[in-house]
Motif scaffolding. Structure first.
Motif, PDB file in Angstrom:
ATOM      1  N   GLY A   1       0.947  -1.345   0.050  1.00 25.80           N
ATOM      2  CA  GLY A   1       0.041   0.020   0.252  1.00 25.80           C
ATOM      3  C   GLY A   1       0.796   1.229   0.019  1.00 25.80           C
ATOM      4  O   GLY A   1       1.901   1.771  -0.827  1.00 25.80           O
ATOM      5  N   THR A   2       0.860   2.089   0.912  1.00 25.98           N
ATOM      6  CA  THR A   2       1.324   3.240   1.271  1.00 25.98           C
ATOM      7  C   THR A   2       2.325   3.177   2.136  1.00 25.98           C
ATOM      8  O   THR A   2       3.161   4.103   2.476  1.00 25.98           O
ATOM      9  CB  THR A   2       0.561   4.532   1.672  1.00 25.98           C
ATOM     10  N   GLY A   3       2.594   2.235   2.702  1.00 26.61           N
ATOM     11  CA  GLY A   3       3.855   1.751   3.583  1.00 26.61           C
ATOM     12  C   GLY A   3       3.587   2.157   5.076  1.00 26.61           C
ATOM     13  O   GLY A   3       4.496   2.214   5.842  1.00 26.61           O
ATOM     14  N   THR A   4       2.309   2.424   5.452  1.00 26.10           N
ATOM     15  CA  THR A   4       2.022   2.900   6.762  1.00 26.10           C
ATOM     16  C   THR A   4       2.146   1.630   7.877  1.00 26.10           C
ATOM     17  O   THR A   4       2.296   2.099   9.072  1.00 26.10           O
ATOM     18  CB  THR A   4       0.463   3.396   6.912  1.00 26.10           C
ATOM     19  N   THR A   5       2.060   0.596   7.302  1.00 23.00           N
ATOM     20  CA  THR A   5       2.222  -0.675   8.408  1.00 23.00           C
ATOM     21  C   THR A   5       3.828  -1.271   8.146  1.00 23.00           C
ATOM     22  O   THR A   5       3.791  -2.340   8.773  1.00 23.00           O
ATOM     23  CB  THR A   5       1.338  -1.847   7.727  1.00 23.00           C
ATOM     24  N   TYR A   6       4.365  -0.543   7.391  1.00 24.80           N
ATOM     25  CA  TYR A   6       5.892  -0.982   7.221  1.00 24.80           C
ATOM     26  C   TYR A   6       6.824  -1.097   8.646  1.00 24.80           C
ATOM     27  O   TYR A   6       6.695   0.059   9.256  1.00 24.80           O
ATOM     28  CB  TYR A   6       6.631  -0.280   6.056  1.00 24.80           C
TER      29      TYR A   6
END
Length: 435
Positions: free
Chosen positions: A357-362
């Motif tokens: 996705g946008t990497g907010t859970t990276y």
């Protein structure tokens, strides 16, 4: 009296004949004799100059002590300061005894170092640690219980920027000088990285035996007394670990180093013109600097034996992941595709550090940007919009670390702040997960 005079004449004839015979051998002993003799510029007679070159040839072949910058004589069993014991300049030191055990380098600071001076040196150390298994530990820190040797580096301010090469196993302390003109330079961190590079076992890149295939030394443009810094040595005296010549190495001189007119006269001419203005870069460790350090200290030996890299020119880093050249050849990054680590014999698997996705859970551990900048620790960004103050309790993955994160849903991918105020922040070099 007549007999004495005759004896003197005979002795002089025999002695001069011996000297002349030795002089005749010098061009064969020292292949650069004609060029060096013409360009040396010292006010010495022919025989003094010839013996000087003979001494240099003997020194470079291991019969004397060699300084990383000047020649010295050996008196009895004494070992003078700033010498490399029976070693000559090379890209990487071959002797295992002169590498730091377990890749651990203890150090102390002289009392002349201020907190800001120490911070510059610590930043340089971190650059070496980022993608290698090297670890620098304070010798007097009681919390450090992993020191494996009595040897250590003493950072001092002692007349310029210089370092011994490799670990001097026969004496506990070895000095590394970083004077104020080094530390207060705009490239102070990189200068410290260069000198630390010597201490861990690197000589200058242009001392490699294959350097003439890549650069031309302009002897006529070198200042008097500095010719020794451009000496070339032979394959029986170096260990390049089969790594190609590296124009981008932080151990390479710039093109006007030691020039008597640095504005108009080059001392090093690159065979590939595109690298002419790039050699001597003081921005970052090059990819090959990192790769050779990992090879020299056998960093991959800490990883499971069944892990292999199948990318060209890649290697297994200290985190047991495959590293490839970063953009422009500076720094290293994880190889970009999910098949970059090959597990043989059917053992185990691997973890791909990527974002969805946008990497907010990276929550990976990448800590560098697209252009190779190292991320700042979020705990050190209290004066910026995102920090451990604005995202307490590890909210958004922000914490006391410098891993890439994206707490903003509107941002397209993970990013981080960098210390270079011209850049300020940048998207991270994290690959997007394949669907």
């Amino acid at each position: 009296m007549a007999m004495c005079a005759l004896c003197v004449l005979v002795f002089t004839f025999l002695y001069c004949g011996t000297v002349s015979a030795t002089m005749g051998q010098l061009p064969r002993m020292y292949s650069d004799f004609p060029n060096i003799y013409r360009n040396e510029g010292y006010p010495l007679g022919y025989y003094q100059q010839a013996w000087r070159l003979h001494d240099r040839w003997m020194t470079s072949h291991g019969d004397a002590l060699v300084v990383a910058g000047r020649r010295v004589k050996q008196f009895g069993n004494a070992v003078p300061e700033n010498v490399v014991h029976r070693r000559s300049k090379r890209k990487a030191i071959r002797s295992q005894h002169m590498r730091w055990p377990y890749a651990t380098v203890p150090y102390i600071f002289d009392e002349a170092f201020s907190d800001s001076d120490k911070d510059i040196v610590h930043q340089a150390m971190r650059r070496w640690e980022e993608n290698t298994c090297l670890k620098f530990v304070e010798r007097d820190n009681p919390q450090e219980n992993i020191i494996t040797t009595s040897n250590y580096i003493n950072f001092v301010k002692s007349g310029g920027c210089w370092s011994k090469v490799g670990m001097f196993w026969w004496t506990p302390e070895q000095k590394l000088s970083l004077d104020n003109e080094c530390l207060q330079n705009k490239n102070g961190v990189a200068i410290a990285m260069h000198e630390i590079g010597h201490a861990i076992g690197f000589f200058h890149e242009h001392a490699r035996p294959d350097r003439d295939d890549h650069v031309t030394i302009e002897w006529d443009n070198i200042r008097w007394g500095r010719y020794r810094h451009f000496s070339k040595f032979y394959w029986n005296m170096i260990d390049t670990f089969d790594i190609p010549y590296d124009y981008l190495s932080i151990m390479h001189y710039s093109d006007n180093e030691f020039s008597w007119d640095s504005q108009t006269r080059r001392t090093i001419e690159t065979r590939d013109p595109s690298f002419q203005k790039i050699i001597g870069q003081r921005i970052s460790l090059s990819y090959y600097d990192i790769k050779m350090t990992n090879d020299m200290y056998s960093c991959a030996a800490r990883c499971p034996y069944y892990i292999r890299c199948n990318y060209p020119d890649s290697f297994i880093g200290p985190s047991c992941r495959c590293l490839c050249p970063n953009y422009h050849g500076l720094g290293a990054r994880e190889c970009p595709q999910n098949n970059h680590i090959q597990v043989v014999h059917g053992y185990g698997g691997h973890y791909l550090d990527c974002y969805q996705g946008t990497g907010t859970t990276y929550r990976g551990t990448r800590s560098w940007t697209r252009s190779g900048h190292t991320c700042m620790n979020w705990a050190h960004t209290l004066d910026r919009d995102v920090s451990t103050l604005t995202y307490p309790n590890s909210a958004g993955g922000i914490g006391n670390h410098n891993y890439c994160r994206n707490p903003y849903a509107g941002s397209p991918q993970p990013w981080c702040y960098v210390s270079d105020i011209r850049v300020f922040w940048e998207y991270c070099d994290v690959p997007r997960c394949r669907q």
